[in-house]
Motif scaffolding. Structure first.
Motif, PDB file in Angstrom:
ATOM      1  N   ARG A  16      -6.728   0.009   2.670  1.00  0.00           N
ATOM      2  CA  ARG A  16      -6.550  -1.464   3.213  1.00  0.00           C
ATOM      3  C   ARG A  16      -5.431  -1.970   3.466  1.00  0.00           C
ATOM      4  O   ARG A  16      -4.954  -2.438   4.630  1.00  0.00           O
ATOM      5  N   SER A  17      -4.183  -1.714   2.658  1.00  0.00           N
ATOM      6  CA  SER A  17      -2.864  -1.999   2.746  1.00  0.00           C
ATOM      7  C   SER A  17      -2.228  -1.172   3.989  1.00  0.00           C
ATOM      8  O   SER A  17      -1.273  -1.613   4.474  1.00  0.00           O
ATOM      9  N   SER A  54      -5.161  -6.344  -0.853  1.00  0.00           N
ATOM     10  CA  SER A  54      -4.105  -5.936   0.005  1.00  0.00           C
ATOM     11  C   SER A  54      -2.877  -6.179  -0.556  1.00  0.00           C
ATOM     12  O   SER A  54      -2.557  -7.211  -0.950  1.00  0.00           O
ATOM     13  N   THR A  55      -1.874  -4.843  -0.753  1.00  0.00           N
ATOM     14  CA  THR A  55      -0.541  -5.107  -1.324  1.00  0.00           C
ATOM     15  C   THR A  55       0.440  -6.045  -0.509  1.00  0.00           C
ATOM     16  O   THR A  55       1.329  -6.593  -1.056  1.00  0.00           O
ATOM     17  N   HIS A  56       0.256  -6.131   0.995  1.00  0.00           N
ATOM     18  CA  HIS A  56       0.754  -7.155   1.717  1.00  0.00           C
ATOM     19  C   HIS A  56       0.838  -8.231   1.288  1.00  0.00           C
ATOM     20  O   HIS A  56       1.720  -9.226   1.357  1.00  0.00           O
ATOM     21  N   ALA A  68      -8.006   0.108  -1.934  1.00  0.00           N
ATOM     22  CA  ALA A  68      -7.030  -0.888  -1.734  1.00  0.00           C
ATOM     23  C   ALA A  68      -5.705  -0.293  -0.896  1.00  0.00           C
ATOM     24  O   ALA A  68      -5.278  -0.922  -0.158  1.00  0.00           O
ATOM     25  N   LEU A  69      -5.559   1.273  -1.341  1.00  0.00           N
ATOM     26  CA  LEU A  69      -4.339   1.545  -0.605  1.00  0.00           C
ATOM     27  C   LEU A  69      -4.636   1.649   0.778  1.00  0.00           C
ATOM     28  O   LEU A  69      -3.811   1.587   1.836  1.00  0.00           O
ATOM     29  N   HIS A  94      -3.918  -0.128   6.550  1.00  0.00           N
ATOM     30  CA  HIS A  94      -4.490  -0.453   7.677  1.00  0.00           C
ATOM     31  C   HIS A  94      -5.271   0.695   8.212  1.00  0.00           C
ATOM     32  O   HIS A  94      -5.316   0.968   9.333  1.00  0.00           O
TER      33      HIS A  94
END
Length: 367
Positions: free
Chosen positions: A299-300, A102-104, A296-297, A302
């Protein structure tokens, strides 16, 4: 009647083709599943006897596969399914790993930390690769060890191997020696808290920067408390995030190298000017890495339900173990003996430099 035949005949032919292909894969797949089952039981036995797992299922699967291959050479019919497990199953497993990123989480504490870790990973890869080449390792094996050492151990080796077209023997040797040192690091690293008078966050950062696998980070930081566990896991996952960019770079490098070789061959021929080729991302980057970044994007953003993430990662872990069994069954034990000393020295020196670099980064960032 003719219209019905025109519709159903192609479907029936395609169905028979799929069934035939699946039938050819089954012997090898069943052998891989058998090795995987023994590896899972072995890990369970360790947990029951010692309260922890010293050799994970992934490592056991590849070691057991090598032993089985040494005692019994798989038939040609089995090799088809074994290669399927070692390649296609691994591709899917790597793709699903994107759900763990997650980029967050990466940028939640500002940009200095992720930028410092990114530079740390790049320097670790370059240094470890140079050490491997210095000791005479082939380029692909040196790359596997360097990326496994700098990013996330066995998972990075498994993800990068198909991109650089590494042989099964290279993967087996890299994972085997990295796994042994990974366990040793988990056992010995907690001593640094006393020897170096480290605080919890400092030790968590050191573990996150040096320990290979995420579960190993949890095991290594647990003695130092919850803050060390949380900070160490954050830094470790930041290292894992570098897997995508590194794989893309290596894929483009492999593609460019192959194209240059083709251009040299073409230049020796007398022919009219050829039309310039358009750059296509999917030709440079494997489909499973695009899937990795896409997940991954998602997931970031949501877009993936939280309830689905853990089961998906468990499926990825299971597929990885099966694929490692396939790699072990594809590996000739005699080929490992010739490079054992060189690989072990390379991995050990790379790990020592990683520890020193980790301490340096902690001092620079003022953790």
């Amino acid at each position: 009647m003719n219209i019905t035949n025109q519709f159903f005949t192609p479907v029936m032919v395609q169905s028979r083709t799929i069934a035939s292909h699946a039938g050819r894969l089954m012997p090898g797949i069943m052998l891989c599943l058998g090795v995987t089952a023994v590896a899972v039981v072995g890990a369970w036995a360790q947990r029951a006897a010692f309260g922890t797992v010293w050799l994970e299922e992934l490592v056991l699967a590849i070691l057991l596969g090598i032993v089985v291959r040494a005692l019994y050479a798989p038939t040609a019919a089995m090799l088809v399914g074994i290669r399927f497990c070692a390649k296609q199953m691994l591709d899917v497993a790597v793709m699903v790993l994107g759900l763990s990123i997650s980029t967050h989480m990466l940028f939640g504490k500002g940009v200095a930390l992720p930028l410092g870790i990114a530079l740390f990973v790049v320097m670790a890869i370059a240094t470890s690769y140079a050490i491997g080449r210095l000791f005479g390792l082939p380029s692909r094996m040196a790359t596997l060890i360097a990326c496994g050492n700098a990013i996330c151990g066995n998972s990075a080796i498994a993800a990068i191997a198909p991109v650089i077209h590494a042989e099964g023997e290279d993967v087996a040797a890299s994972i085997s020696f990295t796994a042994v040192l990974g366990v040793a690091l988990v056992l010995l690293l907690p001593l640094s808290v006393t020897l170096l008078h480290m605080q919890a966050l400092q030790y968590g950062a050191l573990a996150g920067l040096t320990v290979y696998a995420v579960p190993q980070v949890l095991a290594a930081t647990a003695p130092a408390g919850a803050s060390a566990v949380q900070f160490g896991t954050l830094i470790k996952l930041t290292r894992v995030f570098m897997l995508g960019p590194v794989v893309i770079f290596l894929a483009c490098l492999v593609q460019t190298t192959a194209k240059n070789r083709t251009d040299v061959i073409s230049a020796s021929r007398t022919s009219a000017d050829l039309p310039a080729k358009t750059f296509l991302l999917h030709q440079c980057v494997p489909w499973f890495i695009l899937g990795f970044l896409g997940l991954a994007l998602m997931r970031s953003m949501h877009l993936v339900p939280l309830i689905a993430i853990q089961p998906a990662l468990q499926v990825s872990s299971a597929l990885t173990v099966v694929s490692m069994a396939g790699l072990g069954l594809s590996t000739d034990l005699q080929s490992l003996a010739g490079c054992g000393l060189r690989v072990s020295i390379t991995v050990l020196l790379s790990l020592l430099l990683l520890l020193l670099a980790g301490l340096g980064l902690i001092w620079i960032l003022g953790v």
